[in-house]
Scaffold this motif. Structure first.
Motif, PDB file in Angstrom:
ATOM      1  N   ALA A 198       0.850  -1.186   0.000  1.00  0.00           N
ATOM      2  CA  ALA A 198       0.000   0.000   0.000  1.00  0.00           C
ATOM      3  C   ALA A 198       0.891   1.243   0.000  1.00  0.00           C
ATOM      4  CB  ALA A 198      -0.902  -0.004   1.223  1.00  0.00           C
ATOM      5  N   PRO A 199       0.351   2.389  -0.394  1.00  0.00           N
ATOM      6  CA  PRO A 199       1.134   3.627  -0.358  1.00  0.00           C
ATOM      7  C   PRO A 199       1.630   3.947   1.060  1.00  0.00           C
ATOM      8  CG  PRO A 199      -0.938   3.963  -1.535  1.00  0.00           C
ATOM      9  CD  PRO A 199      -0.977   2.594  -0.955  1.00  0.00           C
ATOM     10  N   ALA A 200       2.726   4.661   1.128  1.00  0.00           N
ATOM     11  CA  ALA A 200       3.344   4.980   2.416  1.00  0.00           C
ATOM     12  C   ALA A 200       2.430   5.838   3.288  1.00  0.00           C
ATOM     13  CB  ALA A 200       4.669   5.688   2.191  1.00  0.00           C
ATOM     14  N   LEU A 201       1.598   6.672   2.669  1.00  0.00           N
ATOM     15  CA  LEU A 201       0.688   7.528   3.435  1.00  0.00           C
ATOM     16  C   LEU A 201      -0.335   6.690   4.196  1.00  0.00           C
ATOM     17  CD1 LEU A 201      -0.077  10.427   4.097  1.00  0.00           C
ATOM     18  CD2 LEU A 201      -1.544  10.432   2.086  1.00  0.00           C
ATOM     19  N   VAL A 202      -0.772   5.610   3.586  1.00  0.00           N
ATOM     20  CA  VAL A 202      -1.734   4.726   4.242  1.00  0.00           C
ATOM     21  C   VAL A 202      -1.077   4.056   5.442  1.00  0.00           C
ATOM     22  CG1 VAL A 202      -3.151   2.663   3.958  1.00  0.00           C
ATOM     23  CG2 VAL A 202      -3.034   4.352   2.121  1.00  0.00           C
ATOM     24  N   LEU A 203       0.119   3.564   5.259  1.00  0.00           N
ATOM     25  CA  LEU A 203       0.840   2.911   6.356  1.00  0.00           C
ATOM     26  C   LEU A 203       1.109   3.879   7.496  1.00  0.00           C
ATOM     27  CD1 LEU A 203       3.423   0.814   4.320  1.00  0.00           C
ATOM     28  CD2 LEU A 203       1.271   0.049   5.335  1.00  0.00           C
ATOM     29  N   ALA A 204       1.500   5.096   7.152  1.00  0.00           N
ATOM     30  CA  ALA A 204       1.779   6.103   8.176  1.00  0.00           C
ATOM     31  C   ALA A 204       0.512   6.472   8.950  1.00  0.00           C
ATOM     32  CB  ALA A 204       2.386   7.344   7.539  1.00  0.00           C
ATOM     33  N   ALA A 205      -0.610   6.560   8.235  1.00  0.00           N
ATOM     34  CA  ALA A 205      -1.862   6.916   8.908  1.00  0.00           C
ATOM     35  C   ALA A 205      -2.283   5.825   9.886  1.00  0.00           C
ATOM     36  CB  ALA A 205      -2.961   7.166   7.874  1.00  0.00           C
ATOM     37  N   TYR A 206      -2.184   4.568   9.463  1.00  0.00           N
ATOM     38  CA  TYR A 206      -2.549   3.482  10.377  1.00  0.00           C
ATOM     39  C   TYR A 206      -1.594   3.416  11.569  1.00  0.00           C
ATOM     40  CZ  TYR A 206      -6.223   1.360   7.566  1.00  0.00           C
ATOM     41  OH  TYR A 206      -7.386   1.109   6.903  1.00  0.00           O
ATOM     42  N   ALA A 207      -0.309   3.598  11.314  1.00  0.00           N
ATOM     43  CA  ALA A 207       0.656   3.538  12.410  1.00  0.00           C
ATOM     44  C   ALA A 207       0.452   4.697  13.389  1.00  0.00           C
ATOM     45  CB  ALA A 207       2.069   3.550  11.853  1.00  0.00           C
ATOM     46  N   VAL A 255      -8.893   6.837  15.924  1.00  0.00           N
ATOM     47  CA  VAL A 255      -9.739   6.141  14.958  1.00  0.00           C
ATOM     48  C   VAL A 255      -9.956   7.005  13.718  1.00  0.00           C
ATOM     49  CG1 VAL A 255     -12.062   5.231  14.585  1.00  0.00           C
ATOM     50  CG2 VAL A 255     -10.834   4.689  16.672  1.00  0.00           C
ATOM     51  N   MET A 256     -10.081   8.308  13.911  1.00  0.00           N
ATOM     52  CA  MET A 256     -10.246   9.198  12.762  1.00  0.00           C
ATOM     53  C   MET A 256      -9.004   9.213  11.883  1.00  0.00           C
ATOM     54  SD  MET A 256     -12.427  12.329  14.443  1.00  0.00           S
ATOM     55  CE  MET A 256     -12.290  13.355  13.005  1.00  0.00           C
ATOM     56  N   VAL A 257      -7.836   9.165  12.497  1.00  0.00           N
ATOM     57  CA  VAL A 257      -6.594   9.114  11.721  1.00  0.00           C
ATOM     58  C   VAL A 257      -6.524   7.820  10.931  1.00  0.00           C
ATOM     59  CG1 VAL A 257      -4.074   8.987  11.922  1.00  0.00           C
ATOM     60  CG2 VAL A 257      -5.328  10.716  13.194  1.00  0.00           C
ATOM     61  N   MET A 258      -6.915   6.699  11.561  1.00  0.00           N
ATOM     62  CA  MET A 258      -6.913   5.421  10.845  1.00  0.00           C
ATOM     63  C   MET A 258      -7.947   5.430   9.728  1.00  0.00           C
ATOM     64  SD  MET A 258      -6.121   2.431  13.593  1.00  0.00           S
ATOM     65  CE  MET A 258      -6.942   2.992  15.057  1.00  0.00           C
ATOM     66  N   ALA A 259      -9.083   6.051   9.936  1.00  0.00           N
ATOM     67  CA  ALA A 259     -10.100   6.150   8.887  1.00  0.00           C
ATOM     68  C   ALA A 259      -9.599   7.008   7.727  1.00  0.00           C
ATOM     69  CB  ALA A 259     -11.391   6.721   9.450  1.00  0.00           C
ATOM     70  N   LEU A 260      -8.820   8.018   8.053  1.00  0.00           N
ATOM     71  CA  LEU A 260      -8.221   8.840   7.006  1.00  0.00           C
ATOM     72  C   LEU A 260      -7.250   8.017   6.173  1.00  0.00           C
ATOM     73  CD1 LEU A 260      -8.063  11.772   5.924  1.00  0.00           C
ATOM     74  CD2 LEU A 260      -6.134  12.108   7.459  1.00  0.00           C
ATOM     75  N   GLY A 261      -6.485   7.151   6.822  1.00  0.00           N
ATOM     76  CA  GLY A 261      -5.578   6.259   6.092  1.00  0.00           C
ATOM     77  C   GLY A 261      -6.343   5.300   5.210  1.00  0.00           C
ATOM     78  N   ASP A 262      -7.504   4.825   5.692  1.00  0.00           N
ATOM     79  CA  ASP A 262      -8.321   3.949   4.866  1.00  0.00           C
ATOM     80  C   ASP A 262      -8.885   4.700   3.670  1.00  0.00           C
ATOM     81  OD1 ASP A 262      -9.476   1.412   4.392  1.00  0.00           O
ATOM     82  OD2 ASP A 262     -11.386   2.139   5.158  1.00  0.00           O
ATOM     83  N   HIS A 263      -9.137   5.986   3.850  1.00  0.00           N
ATOM     84  CA  HIS A 263      -9.648   6.809   2.757  1.00  0.00           C
ATOM     85  C   HIS A 263      -8.605   6.978   1.647  1.00  0.00           C
ATOM     86  CE1 HIS A 263     -11.996   9.921   0.802  1.00  0.00           C
ATOM     87  NE2 HIS A 263     -10.954  10.726   0.829  1.00  0.00           N
ATOM     88  N   PHE A 264      -7.343   7.051   2.020  1.00  0.00           N
ATOM     89  CA  PHE A 264      -6.273   7.224   1.032  1.00  0.00           C
ATOM     90  C   PHE A 264      -5.970   5.935   0.266  1.00  0.00           C
ATOM     91  CE2 PHE A 264      -4.682  10.851   3.761  1.00  0.00           C
ATOM     92  CZ  PHE A 264      -5.186  11.820   2.904  1.00  0.00           C
ATOM     93  N   ASP A 265      -6.475   4.819   0.744  1.00  0.00           N
ATOM     94  CA  ASP A 265      -6.202   3.546   0.089  1.00  0.00           C
ATOM     95  C   ASP A 265      -7.050   3.353  -1.139  1.00  0.00           C
ATOM     96  OD1 ASP A 265      -5.100   1.120  -0.408  1.00  0.00           O
ATOM     97  OD2 ASP A 265      -6.373   0.052   1.004  1.00  0.00           O
TER      98      ASP A 265
END
Length: 122
Positions: A74-83, A112-122
Motif C-alpha cells: 500500500a502507499p506509504a501515506l496509508v501505512l503512516a496513517a494506520y501507524a 480512529v479518525m486518523v486510521m479512517a483517514l488512512g483507509d480513505h487514502f487507500d
C-alpha cells in the motif's frame, strides 16, 4: 392557538410537591454514605478499564492493519496513517490507565479518525 408556549406547568398545578427543609430532617441519620462513594469508585474503575481496553484493542487493530497493508504494498501515506492512529490509540490506553478517562475518550476518537483517514487514502 391559545395554548401556552412553554411546556412547564405553573407552580400551583404541579403534581409533585417541592422538597422542603423539613424533608431532610425526616431522613434517618444512619444512611450509609460510604455506599455512594463505593459506587462512584466502582464506576470510575469500570470507566478506566473500559478506556484502557478500548485503546489497547484499537492500537492492536491499527498495528495489524499496518502490517497487512505493508504486505499488500500500500502507499506509504496509508501505512503512516494506520501507524499514527495506532500510536494515538495506545496513548489513549495510557491516559485511561492513569484515570484521565475523558481525555482518553477523545484521544481514542482522534486515533480512529486518523486510521479512517488512512483507509480513505487507500
Amino acid at each position: 392557538m391559545s395554548g401556552r408556549p412553554d411546556s412547564d406547568l405553573p407552580p400551583d398545578t404541579q403534581t409533585t410537591p417541592e422538597p422542603t427543609e423539613d424533608a431532610a430532617e425526616d431522613l434517618p441519620d444512619d444512611l450509609p454514605e460510604a455506599e455512594d462513594e463505593d459506587l462512584l469508585l466502582e464506576q470510575a474503575r469500570r470507566a478506566r478499564w473500559g478506556s484502557v481496553g478500548t485503546g489497547a484493542l484499537l492500537a492492536l487493530a491499527g498495528t495489524a492493519a499496518t502490517a497487512l497493508r505493508a504486505a499488500d504494498a500500500a502507499p506509504a501515506l496509508v501505512l503512516a496513517a494506520y501507524a499514527c492512529g495506532a500510536a494515538v490509540c495506545a496513548l489513549a490506553a495510557v491516559l485511561g490507565a492513569r484515570g484521565r478517562t475523558r481525555r482518553a475518550l477523545w484521544t481514542t476518537v482522534a486515533g480512529v479518525m486518523v486510521m479512517a483517514l488512512g483507509d480513505h487514502f487507500d
